[in-house]
Design a protein around this motif. Structure first.
Motif, short mmCIF file in Angstrom:
data_model
loop_
_atom_site.label_atom_id
_atom_site.label_comp_id
_atom_site.label_asym_id
_atom_site.label_seq_id
_atom_site.Cartn_x
_atom_site.Cartn_y
_atom_site.Cartn_z
N ARG A 307 0.47 -1.14 -0.14
CA ARG A 307 -0.29 0.09 0.46
C ARG A 307 1.03 1.38 -0.28
O ARG A 307 1.56 1.41 1.16
CB ARG A 307 -0.96 0.26 1.07
N LYS A 308 0.84 2.12 -0.56
CA LYS A 308 1.64 3.04 -1.34
C LYS A 308 1.27 4.42 -2.12
O LYS A 308 0.39 3.54 -2.82
CB LYS A 308 2.43 2.46 -1.74
N ASP A 309 1.27 5.52 -1.33
CA ASP A 309 0.66 6.58 -2.39
C ASP A 309 1.39 7.17 -3.76
O ASP A 309 2.33 5.65 -3.92
CB ASP A 309 0.79 7.80 -1.64
N PRO A 310 0.14 7.07 -5.06
CA PRO A 310 1.22 7.04 -5.92
C PRO A 310 2.41 7.88 -6.30
O PRO A 310 3.14 7.60 -7.39
CB PRO A 310 0.20 8.26 -7.20
N ARG A 312 5.14 7.93 -4.23
CA ARG A 312 6.55 6.58 -3.84
C ARG A 312 6.17 5.89 -4.69
O ARG A 312 6.90 5.97 -5.33
CB ARG A 312 5.87 6.11 -2.48
N GLU A 351 -9.44 -1.35 -3.36
CA GLU A 351 -7.83 -1.38 -3.29
C GLU A 351 -7.62 -0.30 -4.74
O GLU A 351 -7.33 -1.29 -6.01
CB GLU A 351 -7.19 -2.24 -3.49
N THR A 355 -2.07 3.33 -10.54
CA THR A 355 -0.97 3.65 -11.07
C THR A 355 0.29 2.54 -11.41
O THR A 355 0.79 2.66 -12.19
CB THR A 355 -1.08 4.07 -9.06
#
Length: 532
Positions: A307-310, A312, A351, A355
């Protein structure tokens, strides 16, 4: 431009009197056309330069044919669009030359004493007999004679003389059968159904060989591993349609579920500390996740590590070693995509995956159809193997079409001709899987170079079936190694059973096996996400 330029076989029967007169006028004005037989056709779009051309009856040259030098075509002989014929070349009667094929009747010498552009031209010429089919994109080099009734497969590169009636494929072209032989070429021995029956009969004994009394090991006497348990589950599912008989199903589920790290959602190796996406144990997200799936259970925790922000995620994707280690980069993508899959399927159908797929669609090389580039040291191995891992976890697992499948097939087939990996019986389970899965996956969308793909699959299938060890399964490597990879193992058996299915399915014969992978190597997309 008319339909005859690209479908010249229609000219003899469909042309109007005015069109026939225009064609005769074109032939009269064409420099270098010595003689043209009745009902012949030369597209005005064909490039014919400095030529000495003889054209037989009912023969034709389609649009964008490039022809130079002394070229002779017999009766009923055709050059399809974009074919290149550079004389001296002599074609017999009843010859078909496919689109984009090249017949080159000369060469440059390459002595080291002067630059290539200053080298003299040498010419032995090309001779093609009667009743020959040269497939699209095939290349026939100077000095070659092709005997009567031969078939040259699409994309083949012919460097030596071809005997009459031969069917040739590959680069360099190799003979796979006699055209008069109506039996199936290179029929595997033992037949698929017999092999599968033998494997099923020996499955329980095979699994028992790797059972310590407490757990499974990849090879007898080896250290127990997480993957060995999962491979045992996959093999039992394939061959017995049941969990391994050595351990109760509920106990298997309890053990595997307990392995997942609550904080990251990853599964460490036995005795390993905190796991990460960059550790070798990250593969357990595939093996444990699908082993539980086969057992009718599920991972107990979300995979927080993916789970990573776009911003990152894009930065981490950009930072992967695509130039030199595309296999590792593709494996990382596989792990992340599989974690996102488990999260969407088991915990949160929202989820986000946009990206990841957006990055992949904008970073694929448009010419090779691959992520990453070849190297002198390893050729295409890294990017082709990385392509398998990457697409397995993304496009295949999520049920999306792969982009640019034809370009990918071209690149993967080029890799199969690298003798460092596939000559003389070589080809580990990884190397063969990482070729046949992309060819199989892309083949769901296109029949591009299907004949060559199937010829490679048939050769590999026959060689693989012959390497089964009684009651022990398959070794990861068919060639002797300095370690133990050439000895039968659970990993080798699990992988080769899936490879055999893929090879057979490319040939349209997988139904004879009586099994179908349902785990890591499942041919269908993973089940849809649940609704809340």
């Amino acid at each position: 431009m008319s339909e005859f330029d690209f479908c010249p076989w229609l000219f003899a029967d469909d042309a109007t009197p005015d069109e026939r007169d225009a064609q005769l006028a074109h032939q009269r004005d064409l420099p270098g056309l010595r003689r043209a037989g009745d009902r012949s056709f030369v597209s005005p779009l064909a490039a014919i330069h400095q030529a000495d051309l003889t054209l037989g009856a009912d023969s034709y040259l389609a649009a964008h044919v490039y022809l130079t030098g002394e070229v002779q075509l017999g009766d009923h002989t055709s050059l399809n669009p974009y074919a290149v014929v550079r004389g001296p070349v002599r074609l017999g009667s009843g010859v078909r030359v496919g689109a984009h094929a090249s017949l080159v009747g000369f060469n440059h010498s390459a002595d080291p004493d002067k630059p290539i552009h200053q080298q003299p031209i040498v010419a032995k010429g090309v001779v093609v007999g009667d009743d020959v089919w040269i497939g699209s994109n095939a290349i026939v080099l100077d000095g070659v004679t092709i005997g009567d009734h031969a078939v040259i497969g699409a994309g083949a590169v012919v460097t030596k003389d071809v005997a009459a009636w031969s069917v040739m494929v590959g680069n360099p072209a190799r003979r796979i059968r006699d055209r008069r032989d109506r039996t199936r070429p290179n029929k595997p021995a033992p037949p698929l159904a017999d092999f599968a029956a033998q494997a099923r009969d020996q499955a329980a004994q095979l699994l028992d060989r790797h059972w310590t009394g407490e757990t499974f090991t990849d090879q007898p006497g080896a250290t127990p591993t997480v993957r060995a348990i999962c491979d045992a589950v996959e093999i039992a599912d394939l061959l017995l349609d049941a969990p391994p008989p050595q351990l109760d199903r509920d106990e298997l589920v309890r053990r595997l579920a307990a392995m997942q790290d609550h904080a990251t959602g990853l599964i460490p190796e036995m005795g390993e500390g905190s796991p990460s996406l960059d550790s070798g144990s990250a593969y357990h997200l595939l093996s444990v996740g699908y082993a539980l799936d086969l057992l009718g259970a599920r991972l107990p925790h979300p995979v927080q590590a993916v789970r990573k922000d776009p911003a990152r995620l894009v930065a981490e994707l950009d930072g992967l070693p695509w130039a030199r280690q595309a296999w590792s980069a593709g494996a990382w993508v596989d792990i992340v995509a599989t974690g996102l899959h488990w999260n969407r399927r088991l915990f949160d159908p929202q989820e986000p995956v946009e990206t990841l797929f957006g990055w992949l669609l904008t970073r694929q090389d448009p010419f090779s159809g691959i992520w990453g580039a070849p190297s002198v040291e390893q050729g295409w191995q890294q990017p082709v193997n990385g392509y398998y891992r990457l697409t397995r976890g993304t496009f295949a697992q999520f049920g999306l079409p792969v982009p640019r499948p034809e370009q990918t097939i071209d690149t993967v087939l080029a890799h199969t001709r690298d003798g460092r990996y596939f000559a003389d019986g070589r080809g580990t389970a990884c190397d063969v899987l990482d070729v046949i899965h992309p060819l199989w996956l892309c083949g769901l969308q296109t029949r591009h170079r299907r004949t060559e793909v199937q010829a490679w699959a048939r050769d590999r299938l026959a060689a693989t079936l012959a390497r089964w060890h009684t009651a022990a399964g398959f070794a990861f490597s068919p060639a002797v190694t300095t370690g133990t990879a050439h000895l039968p193992s659970l990993q080798g058996t699990e992988m080769w059973l899936a490879i055999i299915w893929l090879l057979a399915d490319v040939l349209g014969e997988s139904g004879a096996l009586g099994y179908r992978p349902r785990g890591v190597h499942r041919p269908e997309p993973a089940p849809v996400v649940r609704t809340l």
